[in-house]
Design an enzyme around this catalytic site. Sequence first.
Site, PDB file in Angstrom:
ATOM      1  N   VAL A 121       6.581   3.070  -1.267  1.00  0.00           N
ATOM      2  CA  VAL A 121       5.951   2.001  -0.491  1.00  0.00           C
ATOM      3  C   VAL A 121       5.653   0.853  -1.464  1.00  0.00           C
ATOM      4  O   VAL A 121       5.958   0.944  -2.643  1.00  0.00           O
ATOM      5  CB  VAL A 121       4.649   2.481   0.193  1.00  0.00           C
TER       6      VAL A 121
ATOM      7  N   LYS B 178       6.729 -14.539   2.814  1.00  0.00           N
ATOM      8  CA  LYS B 178       5.400 -14.204   3.329  1.00  0.00           C
ATOM      9  C   LYS B 178       4.483 -15.399   3.098  1.00  0.00           C
ATOM     10  O   LYS B 178       4.339 -15.864   1.963  1.00  0.00           O
ATOM     11  CB  LYS B 178       4.872 -12.964   2.581  1.00  0.00           C
TER      12      LYS B 178
ATOM     13  N   PRO C 202      -4.114 -17.429   4.862  1.00  0.00           N
ATOM     14  CA  PRO C 202      -2.886 -18.048   4.369  1.00  0.00           C
ATOM     15  C   PRO C 202      -2.881 -18.153   2.849  1.00  0.00           C
ATOM     16  O   PRO C 202      -3.939 -18.138   2.215  1.00  0.00           O
ATOM     17  CB  PRO C 202      -2.963 -19.458   4.963  1.00  0.00           C
TER      18      PRO C 202
ATOM     19  N   ALA D  73       4.806  -5.666   0.150  1.00  0.00           N
ATOM     20  CA  ALA D  73       4.279  -7.019   0.363  1.00  0.00           C
ATOM     21  C   ALA D  73       3.666  -7.509  -0.942  1.00  0.00           C
ATOM     22  O   ALA D  73       3.077  -6.723  -1.694  1.00  0.00           O
ATOM     23  CB  ALA D  73       3.229  -7.011   1.465  1.00  0.00           C
TER      24      ALA D  73
HETATM   25  C1  LIG Z   1       0.284   3.366   1.184  1.00  0.00           C
HETATM   26  C2  LIG Z   1       0.569   2.380   0.085  1.00  0.00           C
HETATM   27  C3  LIG Z   1       1.003   1.096   0.413  1.00  0.00           C
HETATM   28  C4  LIG Z   1       1.250   0.170  -0.592  1.00  0.00           C
HETATM   29  N1  LIG Z   1       1.589  -1.114  -0.268  1.00  0.00           N
HETATM   30  C5  LIG Z   1       1.676  -2.045  -1.241  1.00  0.00           C
HETATM   31  C6  LIG Z   1       1.973  -3.398  -0.953  1.00  0.00           C
HETATM   32  O1  LIG Z   1       2.217  -3.770   0.185  1.00  0.00           O
HETATM   33  N2  LIG Z   1       2.016  -4.273  -1.975  1.00  0.00           N
HETATM   34  C7  LIG Z   1       1.782  -3.907  -3.265  1.00  0.00           C
HETATM   35  O2  LIG Z   1       1.769  -4.759  -4.149  1.00  0.00           O
HETATM   36  N3  LIG Z   1       1.576  -2.622  -3.573  1.00  0.00           N
HETATM   37  C8  LIG Z   1       1.502  -1.698  -2.599  1.00  0.00           C
HETATM   38  N4  LIG Z   1       1.280  -0.395  -2.937  1.00  0.00           N
HETATM   39  C9  LIG Z   1       1.277  -0.003  -4.333  1.00  0.00           C
HETATM   40  C10 LIG Z   1       2.721   0.100  -4.827  1.00  0.00           C
HETATM   41  O3  LIG Z   1       3.412   1.033  -4.040  1.00  0.00           O
HETATM   42  C11 LIG Z   1       2.750   0.509  -6.286  1.00  0.00           C
HETATM   43  O4  LIG Z   1       1.922  -0.311  -7.041  1.00  0.00           O
HETATM   44  C12 LIG Z   1       4.140   0.375  -6.848  1.00  0.00           C
HETATM   45  O5  LIG Z   1       5.083   1.001  -6.023  1.00  0.00           O
HETATM   46  C13 LIG Z   1       4.226   0.937  -8.236  1.00  0.00           C
HETATM   47  O6  LIG Z   1       4.254   2.338  -8.225  1.00  0.00           O
HETATM   48  P1  LIG Z   1       4.505   3.063  -9.614  1.00  0.00           P
HETATM   49  O7  LIG Z   1       5.778   2.561 -10.179  1.00  0.00           O
HETATM   50  O8  LIG Z   1       3.268   2.924 -10.422  1.00  0.00           O
HETATM   51  O9  LIG Z   1       4.612   4.590  -9.195  1.00  0.00           O
HETATM   52  P2  LIG Z   1       5.791   5.430  -8.482  1.00  0.00           P
HETATM   53  O10 LIG Z   1       6.570   4.628  -7.519  1.00  0.00           O
HETATM   54  O11 LIG Z   1       5.128   6.678  -7.977  1.00  0.00           O
HETATM   55  O12 LIG Z   1       6.776   5.814  -9.656  1.00  0.00           O
HETATM   56  C14 LIG Z   1       6.482   6.843 -10.564  1.00  0.00           C
HETATM   57  C15 LIG Z   1       7.707   7.150 -11.391  1.00  0.00           C
HETATM   58  O13 LIG Z   1       7.386   8.105 -12.371  1.00  0.00           O
HETATM   59  C16 LIG Z   1       8.365   9.106 -12.364  1.00  0.00           C
HETATM   60  N5  LIG Z   1       7.780  10.362 -12.832  1.00  0.00           N
HETATM   61  C17 LIG Z   1       6.610  10.949 -12.473  1.00  0.00           C
HETATM   62  N6  LIG Z   1       6.452  12.108 -13.107  1.00  0.00           N
HETATM   63  C18 LIG Z   1       7.525  12.255 -13.910  1.00  0.00           C
HETATM   64  C19 LIG Z   1       7.958  13.273 -14.802  1.00  0.00           C
HETATM   65  N7  LIG Z   1       7.250  14.388 -15.003  1.00  0.00           N
HETATM   66  N8  LIG Z   1       9.138  13.102 -15.437  1.00  0.00           N
HETATM   67  C20 LIG Z   1       9.898  11.993 -15.249  1.00  0.00           C
HETATM   68  N9  LIG Z   1       9.543  11.024 -14.412  1.00  0.00           N
HETATM   69  C21 LIG Z   1       8.371  11.165 -13.749  1.00  0.00           C
HETATM   70  C22 LIG Z   1       8.831   9.182 -10.918  1.00  0.00           C
HETATM   71  O14 LIG Z   1      10.086   9.812 -10.796  1.00  0.00           O
HETATM   72  C23 LIG Z   1       8.881   7.700 -10.588  1.00  0.00           C
HETATM   73  O15 LIG Z   1      10.100   7.145 -11.057  1.00  0.00           O
HETATM   74  C24 LIG Z   1       1.078   0.549  -1.941  1.00  0.00           C
HETATM   75  C25 LIG Z   1       0.699   1.861  -2.258  1.00  0.00           C
HETATM   76  C26 LIG Z   1       0.444   2.770  -1.259  1.00  0.00           C
HETATM   77  C27 LIG Z   1       0.021   4.148  -1.627  1.00  0.00           C
END
Ligand SMILES: Cc1cc2nc3c(=O)[nH]c(=O)nc-3n(C[C@H](O)[C@H](O)[C@H](O)COP(=O)(O)OP(=O)(O)OC[C@H]3O[C@@H](n4cnc5c(N)ncnc54)[C@H](O)[C@@H]3O)c2cc1C
Length: 500
Positions: free
Chosen positions: A48, A79, A97, A51
């Site tokens: 997810v 947006k 906005p 936006a």
């Molecule tokens: C319900 C929801 C809605 C959201 N909506 C928005 C939004 O509209 N706008 C916004 O700015 N943000 C939003 N966010 C936040 C946004 O999704 C995150 O900030 C963004 O996706 C970054 O995620 P990440 O890369 O930190 O983590 P993740 O996407 O979880 O990536 C983690 C990575 O680590 C890897 N990994 C984990 N453990 C291991 C391991 N042991 N070995 C190797 N690899 C590993 C995984 O494979 C993956 O590649 C939302 C979050 C949620 C929960």
Amino acid sequence: MSDHDIRKIVIVGGGTAGWMAAAAFSALLDKAVEIILVESDEIGTVGVGEATIPPLIAFNNMLGINEDAFLAASQGTFKLGIEFVDWGGPGERYFHPFGPHGQDYSGVHFHQLYLREKKRHPLPDIRHWSMSGAAAELGRFARPGPDSRLPLSQLAYAFHFDAGLYARFLRGYAEKNGVRRVEGKIVEARVDGESGHVRAVTLADGTAIEGELFIDCSGFRGLLIEEKLGTGYEDWSRWLPCDRAVAVPSRLPGPPEPFTRSTARAAGWQWRIPLQHRMGNGIVYSSAHLERGDAEALLLANLEAEALAEPRHLAFTAGRRRRAWNANVVSLGLSSGFVEPLESTSIHLIQSGIAKLLALFPDRRFDPAERDEYNRQMKDVFEDVRDFIILHYKATRRDDSDFWNYCRTMDVPDSLAGKLELWRSKGRLFREGRELFGTPSWVAVLLGQGIVPEEQEPAVNAIDAEEAAEAIEKMRVSYRRMAEHMPSHADFIAQACRAG
Ligand SMILES: Cc1cc2nc3c(=O)[nH]c(=O)nc-3n(C[C@H](O)[C@H](O)[C@H](O)COP(=O)(O)OP(=O)(O)OC[C@H]3O[C@@H](n4cnc5c(N)ncnc54)[C@H](O)[C@@H]3O)c2cc1C
């Protein structure tokens, strides 16, 4: 490179955070620095995060990313802000906005004049004095113009995009710049007993990957920053009780609107994010007030068109890692903390973390002063976002569920309580330090949710009321006319950035 320079960076995780960091470091650090990104297809990403807010434009510019190409690759749309439905009370709606409201007059904020005039005569919602608000209402879009005399110069925008496609786009960019991607599941991390620094991560097949600086982008679990270094987490759920989400994509019911919609529900809220190829939907809710199955049923019952996948459930705790940077590990993205997506701030917090890290980039001696300054700045930016999000829950008149009764009557952080007090008396707002959300954002939410100041600041009285009324009306007409001349959002996309 000097003897002390970092020569090898290991990024743990390939979600939005991992690939944003990889793209930025590969473009902006010395090409001699080796950058490895480890990710696990088996674990996958959070899936997810679709936006954004306007500063992402600066990130694209910094990396030389072509905006049209990026939108085409990520099925992206524009947006202009967020429409909030049923937040102040059931049946109400308002628009937050991007960009300013109106123009300040003789040193007085526009909202002060607007509020005085509204006491004298009925006036429409303040969104009509925002270029982005006026365009969003008509479903129009154009990029801001350079002529500061024209209202179009006040238009501000951000993007909606498919999170998976965005990560893929950044991966292509980073790999072209030399980042090496390693597929594999990390099962262990080796820490130096003396310095407490992480020295290597080990994959399930036994491969060890050594590094000097580790960027933890492993998602909520915080593989290095928490599971290995035990940094600790500051829990904010007493102010932000939502701790679950359920998300599902659906077909587009019509042309994509240039705004996100957030609709308050009995125990949380529902998002609606229009992309080029589908709608992103989800409900963020409090598990103390709503069962998982009921949340899913509520989401599916409120889709405007057919669901395109099985609903996906997520659990989280609002808060932040006590130190975003610990030893030689810097956490970015969900591993550094999470404030729910009501104002689409998480991707911005990643961007902000990357920018601050580049400004305070360590060498192999790891000066604690750099780390402490980074942690102080990240704490501030997280807390600013936190207060703005809490405002949406606190500033409500809803009394139709236990959830809203809790939110309406809860204590809020002192930093927010002080702000609310100043606003309530004379409509004053002050942007402190590097706060992300400025006066127009606070005004939009406060007025939108029915918190109207008792009086205006005395400086307003020095401005002739009739003269101000005329100027206010002229501004409204000019925003409206400009919006009417813009292409529809769908036409703009078709011409500039339609996905192939
Ligand atoms: C319900 C929801 C809605 C959201 N909506 C928005 C939004 O509209 N706008 C916004 O700015 N943000 C939003 N966010 C936040 C946004 O999704 C995150 O900030 C963004 O996706 C970054 O995620 P990440 O890369 O930190 O983590 P993740 O996407 O979880 O990536 C983690 C990575 O680590 C890897 N990994 C984990 N453990 C291991 C391991 N042991 N070995 C190797 N690899 C590993 C995984 O494979 C993956 O590649 C939302 C979050 C949620 C929960």
